[in-house]
Design a protein around this motif. Structure first.
Motif, PDB file in Angstrom:
ATOM      1  N   PHE A 144       0.814  -1.203   0.000  1.00 11.84           N
ATOM      2  CA  PHE A 144       0.000   0.000   0.000  1.00 11.84           C
ATOM      3  C   PHE A 144       0.854   1.262   0.000  1.00 11.84           C
ATOM      4  N   SER A 145       1.910   1.209   0.718  1.00  9.36           N
ATOM      5  CA  SER A 145       2.756   2.407   0.820  1.00  9.36           C
ATOM      6  C   SER A 145       3.431   2.725  -0.498  1.00  9.36           C
ATOM      7  N   MET A 146       3.482   1.759  -1.356  1.00  9.09           N
ATOM      8  CA  MET A 146       4.136   1.993  -2.636  1.00  9.09           C
ATOM      9  C   MET A 146       3.175   2.480  -3.710  1.00  9.09           C
ATOM     10  N   GLY A 167       0.455  11.637  -7.421  1.00  3.94           N
ATOM     11  CA  GLY A 167       1.623  11.225  -6.617  1.00  3.94           C
ATOM     12  C   GLY A 167       1.327  11.063  -5.151  1.00  3.94           C
ATOM     13  N   ASN A 168       0.078  11.157  -4.827  1.00  4.98           N
ATOM     14  CA  ASN A 168      -0.284  10.967  -3.413  1.00  4.98           C
ATOM     15  C   ASN A 168      -0.488   9.488  -3.105  1.00  4.98           C
ATOM     16  N   SER A 169      -0.182   9.134  -1.915  1.00  2.82           N
ATOM     17  CA  SER A 169      -0.349   7.717  -1.505  1.00  2.82           C
ATOM     18  C   SER A 169      -1.797   7.455  -1.117  1.00  2.82           C
ATOM     19  N   TYR A 170      -2.179   6.193  -1.270  1.00  2.00           N
ATOM     20  CA  TYR A 170      -3.522   5.799  -0.879  1.00  2.00           C
ATOM     21  C   TYR A 170      -3.554   5.486   0.620  1.00  2.00           C
ATOM     22  N   SER A 171      -4.641   5.876   1.156  1.00  2.67           N
ATOM     23  CA  SER A 171      -4.779   5.571   2.571  1.00  2.67           C
ATOM     24  C   SER A 171      -5.340   4.170   2.729  1.00  2.67           C
TER      25      SER A 171
END
Length: 592
Positions: A546-548, A554-558
DNA sequence: ACTTAGTGTCATGGT
DNA sequence: ACACCATGACACTAA
């Protein structure tokens, strides 16, 4: 029994005979340690050695004795003697061997007989003097050399050629007795005995018959009738005929030493001193030869050594002591427990099995008497028949106290028969009584079959047997009851055995199941631990994945808003954590 | 005196 | 129907 040993000095044959006889003695209840196998083996080895040594010297004598044996067998045809190839004719053999020995010795010594008697007379006249010792020593030496003398002619066996026994005067007898009582002579003779023991073979028995220390006449007193005053044989000669002591018997140096070794020796021998060693020849015919090993031979034991007696007694004891095995599995060994096969007529008294039950439990009824006799006297037939005939069944017996038909106590058990020495085992005794009761019932109704036959014969044979004997209703009912009870008893025993086996099997199965349970619990615990670890690792990987992930900006998914899901074809989708499903860009919609 | 194991027997049902 | 077997139940004894 052991007489044979004295006559035949052959090697292995005698050893085998001894072994057989020992086994017989063991069967007769002789003390086990006395006949210990290893001990006997050692004894046999020693005896073999001795026999080998002696065989060289005794060869000629043995040939002569075999001839004597042959003659004895001829005598048997006349009924005079019993053949003695087997240990079945001890007494006659003993007598014969003794006679032979006496003859032999007499003849051997014939040339010097007068001088010997002269010596004795001289001894008697001059006694006590220091010359006695010299005389005795010379006599003993001369006597001990007898085995080397030429073989005795066969004709010497007949009384004709033999020199007439020289009667010893009372004075001479007394002198001889006292002479043998001299310690010097005893020591001298003991030396000779020791020598003889080294060259002779089989132990002889001694019996309480020879209790008197007066051994002057012991050989002849018992060997031949009316020979108590004869003096044909000197004791030292009997040392030669003496076939040797038990290997454990230490050759005595003197009487005192012998007594000092009492615990190792035959008590009788100890008690009597070396005299009894000589007396063993007498004992040979008295006790039928117990090899001198049976110390406390009772008259019963002695009688039992007679083949016929032994058989009878053994049979009685076998029956009396052997409990009737009630084991259904191993039962029916009591076939011979029935001392009788009724050959009664068809007499019947018309009382049923239940009547018999009542009769059984009458104190002093036939059964108690029967049981007692069965275990002790073993002569139930007449008595029982008398009871059955004299007691009109169903009248006085039935009039007596009536106990519940079922499970009444056996009078034999109530009447103190447990004191019987033959019924130490209570359960066995009970079984014994049980079968005795069946026997008694059958006998009371004059049923001509044994209980064992009634119970164990196959149906066809049983019916055939029944058809061959005409019996009334009571007898038939009793027979069938006996058969039913006997079979049911066996069935019950088998059932109980199976039940116990089932219990044991179930217990084992229970144990195995407990072990299985424990193993499964451990496995479960291990699996739980592994599962937790895997979950932990999966969660770590999940978060790492998930962190990748990044969106277009360019935002990460929560992880709280999205989740990763894998389809059946292996494709991974990022699914928003939304309450309601909706279409993603590939129209692949999933919901959580 | 009470308990328990062992045993014999009967009643009953199954084969 | 009969014989036999298996088994539960009961009574009894001895330990």
């Amino acid at each position: 029994m052991m007489m044979e040993m004295e006559v035949v000095h052959s090697g292995q044959q005698d050893v085998d005979l001894i072994d057989i006889l020992w086994n017989q003695d063991i069967d007769l209840g002789a003390r086990r340690e006395v006949f210990d196998y290893n001990h006997r083996q050692k004894e046999n080895e020693l005896q073999r050695q001795r026999e080998l040594e002696e065989e060289k010297r005794m060869d000629l004598l043995r040939e002569r004795e075999k001839a004597v044996l042959a003659q004895l067998q001829l005598d048997d045809e006349t009924g005079e003697y019993i053949p003695c190839p087997a240990p079945s004719a001890p007494l006659q053999s003993a007598v014969t061997s003794l006679e032979v020995t006496q003859n032999v010795n007499f003849t051997e010594e014939n040339g010097d007989a007068m001088s010997f008697d002269e010596c004795l007379q001289l001894l008697a006249e001059t006694f006590p003097v220091e010359e006695t010792e010299n005389i005795s020593v010379s006599s003993s030496n001369k006597i001990m050399s007898s085995p080397d003398l030429p073989p005795l002619p066969a004709a010497s066996l007949s009384p004709g050629p033999l020199p007439p026994p020289q009667r010893m005067s009372p004075d001479l007898e007394q002198a001889w007795m006292e002479l043998l009582s001299l310690p010097e002579l005893q020591q001298c003779l003991n030396m000779q005995i020791e020598e003889a023991l080294d060259t002779t073979t089989y132990p002889l028995s001694n019996t309480p018959e020879v209790q008197s220390p007066n051994f002057t006449f012991y050989p002849m007193a018992n060997v031949s009738d009316g020979a108590t005053d004869s003096f044909n044989v000197c004791p030292a000669e009997f040392v030669n005929t003496f076939d040797g002591p038990p290997p454990h018997m230490v050759p005595p140096d003197n009487v005192s030493q012998m007594e000092a070794k009492a615990p190792q020796l035959d008590t009788n021998i100890v008690a009597e001193g070396f005299c009894d060693i000589f007396c063993s020849n007498t004992i040979l015919e008295e006790s039928s030869g117990q090899q001198g090993l049976e110390e406390n031979e009772t008259p019963m034991d002695l009688y039992s050594l007679s083949p016929g007696e032994a058989f009878d007694r053994g049979k009685v004891n076998l029956t009396a002591e052997m409990p009737d095995s009630d084991s259904g599995i191993s039962s029916n060994t009591s076939t011979n427990s029935s001392p009788h096969k009724s050959v009664y007529g068809d007499g019947s008294f018309g009382y049923s099995d239940s009547d018999m039950e009542e009769m059984d439990h009458n104190p002093g009824s036939a059964e108690s008497d029967y049981s007692e006799m069965f275990s002790l006297n073993f002569q139930p037939d007449d008595h029982l028949t008398a009871v059955a005939l004299s007691a009109p069944m169903g009248q006085p017996l039935q009039s007596q106290e009536k106990k519940p038909k079922h499970h009444q106590t056996d009078p034999a058990e109530d009447s103190g028969h447990s004191n019987s020495p033959f019924t130490k085992d209570k359960q066995k005794k009970r079984s014994d009584v049980r079968l005795s009761r069946d026997e008694q019932r059958a006998k009371a109704l004059n049923i001509p079959f044994t209980v064992d036959m009634i119970i164990n014969l196959p149906v066809d044979d049983f019916n055939e047997m029944m058809s061959k004997h005409q019996m009334n209703e009571a007898q038939l009912a009793l027979v069938r009851d006996i058969r039913r009870r006997g079979k049911n008893k066996v069935a019950a025993q088998n059932c109980r055995k199976r039940k116990m086996e089932n219990i044991v099997g179930l217990e084992g199965e229970l144990d195995s199941l407990k072990e299985e349970k424990e193993r499964l619990l451990n496995e479960k615990s291990q699996n739980t631990t592994n599962l937790k670890e895997m979950k932990r690792q999966l969660n770590t990987l999940y978060l790492e994945v998930f962190s990748m992930l990044r969106d277009e900006k360019g935002n990460s998914y929560s992880p709280s808003n999205y989740s990763l899901q894998q389809s059946s074809d292996g494709s991974i989708f990022l699914v928003p954590r939304v309450k309601k499903t909706f279409k993603n860009e590939d129209n692949r919609v999933s919901s959580l």
